[in-house]
Design an enzyme around this catalytic site. Structure first.
Site, PDB file in Angstrom:
ATOM      1  N   LYS A  64       0.844  -1.206   0.000  1.00 21.89           N
ATOM      2  CA  LYS A  64       0.000   0.000   0.000  1.00 21.89           C
ATOM      3  C   LYS A  64       0.877   1.254   0.000  1.00 21.89           C
ATOM      4  O   LYS A  64       0.578   2.226  -0.686  1.00 21.89           O
ATOM      5  CB  LYS A  64      -0.873  -0.018   1.258  1.00 21.89           C
ATOM      6  CG  LYS A  64      -1.936   1.035   1.266  1.00 21.89           C
ATOM      7  CD  LYS A  64      -2.783   0.912   2.520  1.00 21.89           C
ATOM      8  CE  LYS A  64      -4.082   1.624   2.380  1.00 21.89           C
ATOM      9  NZ  LYS A  64      -5.098   0.902   1.653  1.00 21.89           N
ATOM     10  N   ARG A  90     -11.494   2.166  -0.924  1.00 21.28           N
ATOM     11  CA  ARG A  90     -10.194   1.663  -0.471  1.00 21.28           C
ATOM     12  C   ARG A  90      -9.770   2.521   0.719  1.00 21.28           C
ATOM     13  O   ARG A  90      -9.966   3.744   0.701  1.00 21.28           O
ATOM     14  CB  ARG A  90      -9.210   1.851  -1.635  1.00 21.28           C
ATOM     15  CG  ARG A  90      -7.823   1.303  -1.433  1.00 21.28           C
ATOM     16  CD  ARG A  90      -7.060   1.414  -2.747  1.00 21.28           C
ATOM     17  NE  ARG A  90      -7.691   0.613  -3.783  1.00 21.28           N
ATOM     18  CZ  ARG A  90      -7.519  -0.713  -3.913  1.00 21.28           C
ATOM     19  NH1 ARG A  90      -6.707  -1.345  -3.114  1.00 21.28           N
ATOM     20  NH2 ARG A  90      -8.154  -1.374  -4.853  1.00 21.28           N
ATOM     21  N   LEU A  91      -9.209   1.874   1.744  1.00 18.84           N
ATOM     22  CA  LEU A  91      -8.748   2.648   2.900  1.00 18.84           C
ATOM     23  C   LEU A  91      -7.541   3.504   2.517  1.00 18.84           C
ATOM     24  O   LEU A  91      -6.678   3.061   1.753  1.00 18.84           O
ATOM     25  CB  LEU A  91      -8.348   1.710   4.034  1.00 18.84           C
ATOM     26  CG  LEU A  91      -9.470   1.080   4.846  1.00 18.84           C
ATOM     27  CD1 LEU A  91      -8.883   0.147   5.911  1.00 18.84           C
ATOM     28  CD2 LEU A  91     -10.327   2.154   5.500  1.00 18.84           C
ATOM     29  N   ILE A  92      -7.498   4.700   3.062  1.00 19.13           N
ATOM     30  CA  ILE A  92      -6.355   5.584   2.833  1.00 19.13           C
ATOM     31  C   ILE A  92      -5.279   5.243   3.871  1.00 19.13           C
ATOM     32  O   ILE A  92      -5.570   5.103   5.056  1.00 19.13           O
ATOM     33  CB  ILE A  92      -6.797   7.064   2.973  1.00 19.13           C
ATOM     34  CG1 ILE A  92      -7.876   7.413   1.945  1.00 19.13           C
ATOM     35  CG2 ILE A  92      -5.600   8.004   2.846  1.00 19.13           C
ATOM     36  CD1 ILE A  92      -7.445   7.379   0.499  1.00 19.13           C
ATOM     37  N   HIS A 108     -20.169   9.517   2.662  1.00 21.07           N
ATOM     38  CA  HIS A 108     -20.637   8.162   2.944  1.00 21.07           C
ATOM     39  C   HIS A 108     -22.163   8.183   3.076  1.00 21.07           C
ATOM     40  O   HIS A 108     -22.719   9.076   3.735  1.00 21.07           O
ATOM     41  CB  HIS A 108     -19.998   7.636   4.238  1.00 21.07           C
ATOM     42  CG  HIS A 108     -20.365   6.219   4.528  1.00 21.07           C
ATOM     43  ND1 HIS A 108     -19.787   5.156   3.868  1.00 21.07           N
ATOM     44  CD2 HIS A 108     -21.273   5.693   5.388  1.00 21.07           C
ATOM     45  CE1 HIS A 108     -20.329   4.035   4.309  1.00 21.07           C
ATOM     46  NE2 HIS A 108     -21.216   4.328   5.229  1.00 21.07           N
TER      47      HIS A 108
HETATM   48  C1  GAR Z   1     -21.719   7.118  -2.920  1.00 19.25           C
HETATM   49  O1  GAR Z   1     -22.999   6.832  -2.433  1.00 19.25           O
HETATM   50  C2  GAR Z   1     -20.771   7.345  -1.771  1.00 19.25           C
HETATM   51  O2  GAR Z   1     -21.368   7.959  -0.679  1.00 19.25           O
HETATM   52  C3  GAR Z   1     -20.360   5.925  -1.454  1.00 19.25           C
HETATM   53  O3  GAR Z   1     -20.171   5.340  -2.713  1.00 19.25           O
HETATM   54  C4  GAR Z   1     -21.115   5.895  -3.617  1.00 19.25           C
HETATM   55  C5  GAR Z   1     -20.388   6.265  -4.881  1.00 19.25           C
HETATM   56  O4  GAR Z   1     -21.303   6.610  -5.891  1.00 19.25           O
HETATM   57  N1  GAR Z   1     -19.176   5.873  -0.640  1.00 19.25           N
HETATM   58  C6  GAR Z   1     -18.973   4.950   0.303  1.00 19.25           C
HETATM   59  O5  GAR Z   1     -19.741   4.041   0.532  1.00 19.25           O
HETATM   60  C7  GAR Z   1     -17.681   5.127   1.091  1.00 19.25           C
HETATM   61  N2  GAR Z   1     -17.601   4.163   2.132  1.00 19.25           N
HETATM   62  P1  GAR Z   1     -20.826   7.409  -7.169  1.00 19.25           P
HETATM   63  O6  GAR Z   1     -19.643   6.637  -7.767  1.00 19.25           O
HETATM   64  O7  GAR Z   1     -22.008   7.382  -8.084  1.00 19.25           O
HETATM   65  O8  GAR Z   1     -20.434   8.795  -6.749  1.00 19.25           O
END
Ligand code: GAR
Length: 194
Positions: A64, A90-92, A108
């Site tokens: 990583k 992916r975790l930072i 999120h």
């Molecule tokens: C979004 O709903 C975002 O909040 C989520 O992935 C989706 C991406 O949608 N993120 C997570 O779950 C982070 N843990 P998109 O590619 O259409 O923007």
């Protein structure tokens, strides 16, 4: 003063990326998309919008930290000041966190700390939650942890379908993320000026 430049990190469909680049009143330039899933639809969206794209396959790196060192080289070459995670699954790690301390934010689809990780919308439905929402937060080494910047909640309708809830959550995301970015960058510019 130099323009503030930001990179969006994304792995998937890129609807949040699209919402961010369509906001014409952001006090920063979205200069770069970093994608860790070669072939993800977000790449086409960026190309179509004329945003530079760098696509990586993290499996091609021994660790990583090696992967993130390569990212940092590129981010510095593009003079990137801020990183916005938009569905970057992916975790930072510590290499990026140290280089961009306090300047990486994430969105999120739940009211964190509830339902972190994968498929937050599915988790909310499975748990028969009556309320869920969207969180924007600073990124730390955890999975969807880090200090919350903004949250917006919505009620889940009785027997609501996944499609309906997903659409309503996305509508909130696409308004809230650009607005929070706008306020954060404005605030940071004020701090620099003193
Ligand atoms: C979004 O709903 C975002 O909040 C989520 O992935 C989706 C991406 O949608 N993120 C997570 O779950 C982070 N843990 P998109 O590619 O259409 O923007």
């Amino acid at each position: 003063m130099k323009n503030v430049r930001a990179a969006v990190f994304a792995s998937g469909s890129g609807t949040n990326f699209q919402a961010i680049i369509e906001r014409t009143d952001l006090p920063c330039e979205i200069s770069l998309l970093i994608c860790d899933k070669p072939g993800a639809p977000v790449i086409e969206k960026a190309k179509h919008a004329g945003v530079s794209v760098l696509s990586f396959n993290p499996k091609h790196y021994r660790s990583k930290s090696e992967y993130e060192e390569r990212l940092v080289d590129q981010l510095q070459a593009y003079e990137i000041d801020w990183i916005f995670l938009a569905g970057y699954m992916r975790l930072i790690g510590s290499t990026l966190l140290h280089t961009y301390e306090g300047r990486i934010i994430n969105i999120h689809p739940s009211l964190l700390p509830k339902f972190p990780g994968l498929d937050a919308i599915g988790q909310a439905l499975e748990n028969k939650a009556s309320v869920t929402g969207v969180t924007i937060h600073y990124v730390d080494e955890g999975m969807d942890t880090g200090p919350v910047i903004a949250q917006e909640s919505i009620s889940i309708y009785p027997n609501e379908s996944r499609d309906s809830l997903t659409e309503r959550i996305q509508n909130i995301e696409h308004e809230l993320y650009p607005e929070v970015i706008k306020q954060l960058i404005k605030e940071s510019k004020r701090e620099v000026r003193g």
